[in-house]
Write a protein that holds these residues in place. Sequence first.
Motif, mmCIF file in Angstrom:
data_model
loop_
_atom_site.group_PDB
_atom_site.id
_atom_site.type_symbol
_atom_site.label_atom_id
_atom_site.label_comp_id
_atom_site.label_asym_id
_atom_site.label_seq_id
_atom_site.Cartn_x
_atom_site.Cartn_y
_atom_site.Cartn_z
ATOM 1 N N GLY A 134 60.441 -46.016 -89.750
ATOM 2 C CA GLY A 134 61.673 -45.691 -89.045
ATOM 3 C C GLY A 134 61.420 -45.448 -87.572
ATOM 4 O O GLY A 134 60.285 -45.501 -87.100
ATOM 5 N N ARG A 135 62.488 -45.165 -86.847
ATOM 6 C CA ARG A 135 62.392 -44.937 -85.405
ATOM 7 C C ARG A 135 61.978 -43.489 -85.174
ATOM 8 O O ARG A 135 62.723 -42.555 -85.454
ATOM 9 C CB ARG A 135 63.733 -45.220 -84.734
ATOM 10 C CG ARG A 135 63.664 -45.259 -83.216
ATOM 11 C CD ARG A 135 64.999 -45.683 -82.616
ATOM 12 N NE ARG A 135 65.365 -47.025 -83.024
ATOM 13 C CZ ARG A 135 66.393 -47.318 -83.826
ATOM 14 N NH1 ARG A 135 67.150 -46.358 -84.293
ATOM 15 N NH2 ARG A 135 66.658 -48.561 -84.155
ATOM 16 N N HIS A 146 67.990 -37.248 -80.865
ATOM 17 C CA HIS A 146 69.005 -37.778 -81.775
ATOM 18 C C HIS A 146 69.975 -38.686 -81.016
ATOM 19 O O HIS A 146 70.364 -39.755 -81.514
ATOM 20 C CB HIS A 146 69.758 -36.622 -82.424
ATOM 21 C CG HIS A 146 70.965 -37.046 -83.203
ATOM 22 N ND1 HIS A 146 70.897 -37.901 -84.285
ATOM 23 C CD2 HIS A 146 72.276 -36.745 -83.056
ATOM 24 C CE1 HIS A 146 72.112 -38.095 -84.774
ATOM 25 N NE2 HIS A 146 72.956 -37.412 -84.036
ATOM 26 N N HIS A 149 68.947 -42.075 -80.769
ATOM 27 C CA HIS A 149 68.916 -42.774 -82.044
ATOM 28 C C HIS A 149 67.583 -42.623 -82.787
ATOM 29 O O HIS A 149 67.184 -43.510 -83.547
ATOM 30 C CB HIS A 149 69.257 -44.261 -81.875
ATOM 31 C CG HIS A 149 70.514 -44.506 -81.117
ATOM 32 N ND1 HIS A 149 71.762 -44.150 -81.609
ATOM 33 C CD2 HIS A 149 70.736 -45.016 -79.873
ATOM 34 C CE1 HIS A 149 72.687 -44.459 -80.723
ATOM 35 N NE2 HIS A 149 72.086 -44.978 -79.656
ATOM 36 N N GLN A 151 65.320 -41.425 -85.767
ATOM 37 C CA GLN A 151 65.591 -41.260 -87.194
ATOM 38 C C GLN A 151 64.646 -40.257 -87.850
ATOM 39 O O GLN A 151 64.984 -39.649 -88.864
ATOM 40 C CB GLN A 151 65.455 -42.616 -87.896
ATOM 41 C CG GLN A 151 66.467 -43.647 -87.402
ATOM 42 C CD GLN A 151 66.121 -45.044 -87.864
ATOM 43 O OE1 GLN A 151 64.954 -45.421 -87.934
ATOM 44 N NE2 GLN A 151 67.141 -45.832 -88.168
ATOM 45 N N CYS A 181 68.487 -36.064 -88.911
ATOM 46 C CA CYS A 181 67.253 -36.845 -88.985
ATOM 47 C C CYS A 181 66.374 -36.291 -90.098
ATOM 48 O O CYS A 181 66.540 -35.147 -90.533
ATOM 49 C CB CYS A 181 66.469 -36.751 -87.668
ATOM 50 S SG CYS A 181 67.225 -37.575 -86.258
ATOM 51 N N TYR A 182 65.423 -37.095 -90.532
ATOM 52 C CA TYR A 182 64.360 -36.569 -91.378
ATOM 53 C C TYR A 182 63.358 -35.826 -90.504
ATOM 54 O O TYR A 182 63.020 -36.282 -89.408
ATOM 55 C CB TYR A 182 63.653 -37.696 -92.129
ATOM 56 C CG TYR A 182 64.372 -38.100 -93.391
ATOM 57 C CD1 TYR A 182 64.074 -37.494 -94.605
ATOM 58 C CD2 TYR A 182 65.364 -39.083 -93.365
ATOM 59 C CE1 TYR A 182 64.746 -37.857 -95.766
ATOM 60 C CE2 TYR A 182 66.041 -39.448 -94.513
ATOM 61 C CZ TYR A 182 65.725 -38.836 -95.724
ATOM 62 O OH TYR A 182 66.397 -39.178 -96.862
#
Length: 213
Positions: A134-135, A146, A149, A151, A181-182
């Motif tokens: 992921g990003r 955040h 964008h 993640q 987000c995680y």
Amino acid sequence: MAHNLAQCRVLVQKAAAIKAKALFLPEASDYVASSPIETISLAKSVTDSPFVLGLQDEAKKHKLAINVGVHEPAQGGKKVKNTLLWIDAEGKITQRYQKLHLFDVDIEGGPKLKESDSVERGNEIVPPFETAVGRLRFPEPSLRLHRQHAQLLTYPSAFTVPTGRAHWSTLLRARAIETQCYVLAAAQSGRHNEKRVSYGHSMIVGPDVYPEI
């Protein structure tokens, strides 16, 4: 540092065996010293650090990206950098983050630690970058990340026990709530020397706020 590298090699092998795409290691994975003087004396650049070079070899060998916190010498030789590295699956250091918010605390009856005595503060927020999971963005500040964008937010840590008991889980869950987000938080655990003990409790928190691990 040789012992810590050996421990990390085992973790790399375990991660590779279950076909993980990335391994997240804690802050200061190379060493936790007993004094500012020792912290500075042990620091090595990533180009000649046996610890970092060993992890780069493992990443390339197992085709596994590694996120790891290490110390680097700061200019002038009076402080170190608390750096988080992203080593890609080819063993190359492709991203780095220098810790922005240093840990200065003096709690009556609790820990007394002034990280700024030996650590140079970072001054740059690097934008999110693409990874196989992921990003990803390094730790601070989460809301700005955040908006860019991100993640995944990663918080490699070496929390003291009193502050860990008070804040660790709450802070991580709050970041997940705020950002959706995680949050991946690899944490040092146990006694490092006669002065330092880390809280531990590594966890992954999802946007729904429940710890995944």
